[in-house]
Design a protein around this motif. Structure first.
Motif, short mmCIF file in Angstrom:
data_model
loop_
_atom_site.label_atom_id
_atom_site.label_comp_id
_atom_site.label_asym_id
_atom_site.label_seq_id
_atom_site.Cartn_x
_atom_site.Cartn_y
_atom_site.Cartn_z
N LYS A 94 0.78 -1.19 0.05
CA LYS A 94 -0.11 -0.04 -0.13
C LYS A 94 0.92 1.19 -0.06
CE LYS A 94 -0.85 0.07 4.99
NZ LYS A 94 -1.78 -0.12 6.10
N LYS A 95 0.32 2.41 -0.45
CA LYS A 95 0.93 3.58 -0.49
C LYS A 95 0.87 3.91 1.16
CE LYS A 95 1.19 8.12 -2.44
NZ LYS A 95 0.66 9.00 -3.48
N ASN A 96 2.22 4.12 1.65
CA ASN A 96 2.31 4.53 3.19
C ASN A 96 2.60 6.05 3.07
OD1 ASN A 96 1.93 2.21 4.58
ND2 ASN A 96 3.96 1.45 3.57
N PRO A 97 1.93 6.68 4.14
CA PRO A 97 2.55 7.96 4.19
C PRO A 97 4.08 8.29 4.60
CG PRO A 97 1.53 7.28 6.23
CD PRO A 97 1.21 6.33 5.40
N GLU A 98 4.39 9.50 4.07
CA GLU A 98 5.89 9.74 4.16
C GLU A 98 6.58 9.63 5.60
OE1 GLU A 98 8.13 10.17 1.72
OE2 GLU A 98 6.46 9.75 0.45
N HIS A 150 16.32 -0.59 -2.29
CA HIS A 150 14.86 -0.49 -2.44
C HIS A 150 14.36 -1.43 -3.44
CE1 HIS A 150 14.95 3.50 -0.32
NE2 HIS A 150 16.03 3.71 -1.12
N ASP A 151 13.52 -2.49 -2.98
CA ASP A 151 12.99 -3.27 -3.80
C ASP A 151 11.76 -2.73 -4.83
OD1 ASP A 151 12.08 -5.70 -5.11
OD2 ASP A 151 11.17 -6.64 -3.31
N LEU A 152 12.05 -2.86 -6.03
CA LEU A 152 11.21 -2.31 -7.05
C LEU A 152 10.15 -3.29 -7.64
CD1 LEU A 152 13.48 0.36 -8.80
CD2 LEU A 152 12.01 0.65 -6.84
N PHE A 153 9.91 -4.39 -6.84
CA PHE A 153 8.88 -5.76 -7.01
C PHE A 153 9.34 -6.45 -7.92
CE2 PHE A 153 6.71 -2.04 -5.28
CZ PHE A 153 5.85 -2.46 -4.24
N LEU A 154 9.93 -6.19 -9.44
CA LEU A 154 9.93 -7.20 -10.30
C LEU A 154 11.24 -8.24 -10.21
CD1 LEU A 154 9.57 -4.52 -13.29
CD2 LEU A 154 7.87 -6.54 -12.60
N ASP A 155 11.07 -9.20 -10.16
CA ASP A 155 12.18 -10.32 -9.93
C ASP A 155 12.31 -10.97 -11.52
OD1 ASP A 155 12.54 -9.41 -7.52
OD2 ASP A 155 10.97 -10.79 -6.95
N PHE A 167 0.37 -3.35 -9.63
CA PHE A 167 -0.58 -2.90 -8.50
C PHE A 167 0.25 -1.79 -7.80
CE2 PHE A 167 -1.58 -2.72 -3.87
CZ PHE A 167 -2.86 -2.62 -3.90
N ALA A 168 1.56 -1.71 -7.47
CA ALA A 168 2.44 -0.68 -7.17
C ALA A 168 2.27 0.79 -7.67
CB ALA A 168 3.59 -1.15 -6.71
N HIS A 169 2.34 0.28 -9.22
CA HIS A 169 2.57 1.47 -10.10
C HIS A 169 1.11 2.23 -10.18
CE1 HIS A 169 3.66 4.05 -13.32
NE2 HIS A 169 2.80 3.51 -14.15
N GLN A 170 -0.08 1.24 -10.34
CA GLN A 170 -1.12 1.92 -10.42
C GLN A 170 -1.83 2.73 -9.22
OE1 GLN A 170 -3.33 -1.55 -11.62
NE2 GLN A 170 -2.79 -1.33 -13.76
N ASN A 171 -1.18 2.26 -7.95
CA ASN A 171 -1.70 2.73 -6.85
C ASN A 171 -0.79 3.81 -6.08
OD1 ASN A 171 -4.31 1.38 -5.94
ND2 ASN A 171 -2.94 -0.09 -6.67
#
Length: 186
Positions: free
Chosen positions: A24-28, A111-116, A135-139
């Motif tokens: 999820k998009k977490n606050p700063e 920083h993990d950018l999801f793709l493996d 999902f991460a990109h769209q959100n």
């Protein structure tokens, strides 16, 4: 002082030090707090298992007191992290698309950018976690800069794999060098 490396799973900072499957998009403020906790833990890790091979390449080996047998190779400029025998369900090399940031002198946050990508000895590969990446990109979990970094790193390695120009020998030579070094120490 040697180098130190720690991981940040973007969009999973709400798990603290524990990995959570929920993205999820977490606050700063939460992102900063999670990074601070991970940094402090990293600074208190005295295992001395990280090596700077050259200006672009970092190496992670198991702590000497462990029975583990893995190697992780971080390629800073390419945004790639190669692991061998770290996650036992993969037969050969696993590639993570990452952003490696030197947050303090000699302290790197990955920083993990999801793709493996799971690489096989025969040259075939499998792309993993594309659903999480989308999902991460769209959100808006990934910043525009992180999205761009992920796409450049991903596209570059996929092009090399498809053209059969990826340098497996380089990976294997680093694995052999540092495996031999570990064996000599033990």
């Amino acid at each position: 002082m040697g180098i130190k490396i720690f991981w940040n799973h973007i969009g999973r900072e709400h798990g603290g030090l524990s990995y959570t499957a929920t993205i999820k998009k977490n606050p700063e403020w939460l992102k900063k707090q999670a990074l601070q906790v991970k940094l402090e833990r990293c600074l208190n890790d005295y295992t001395n298992r990280f090596i700077q091979h050259d200006e672009n390449t970092l190496i992670e080996i198991p702590p000497l007191e462990s029975n583990e047998n893995f190697i992780i190779i971080y390629c800073i400029k390419q945004g790639l992290q190669f692991s061998f025998n770290f996650k036992k369900k993969y037969n050969w090399w696993l590639v993570d698309i990452v952003d490696i940031e030197e947050i303090q002198p000699n302290i790197f946050c990955v920083h993990d950018l999801f793709l493996d990508i799971s690489l096989e000895r025969d040259g075939t590969y499998t792309v993993l976690d594309m659903d999480e990446y989308h999902f991460a990109h769209q959100n808006d979990v990934l910043s525009p800069a992180q999205h761009k970094k992920a796409m450049v790193s991903y596209s570059t390695i996929i092009e090399q794999l498809n053209a059969q120009t990826f340098d497996y020998n380089w990976l294997d030579s680093l694995r052999a060098k540092y495996t031999k070094m570990i064996e000599e120490i033990l």
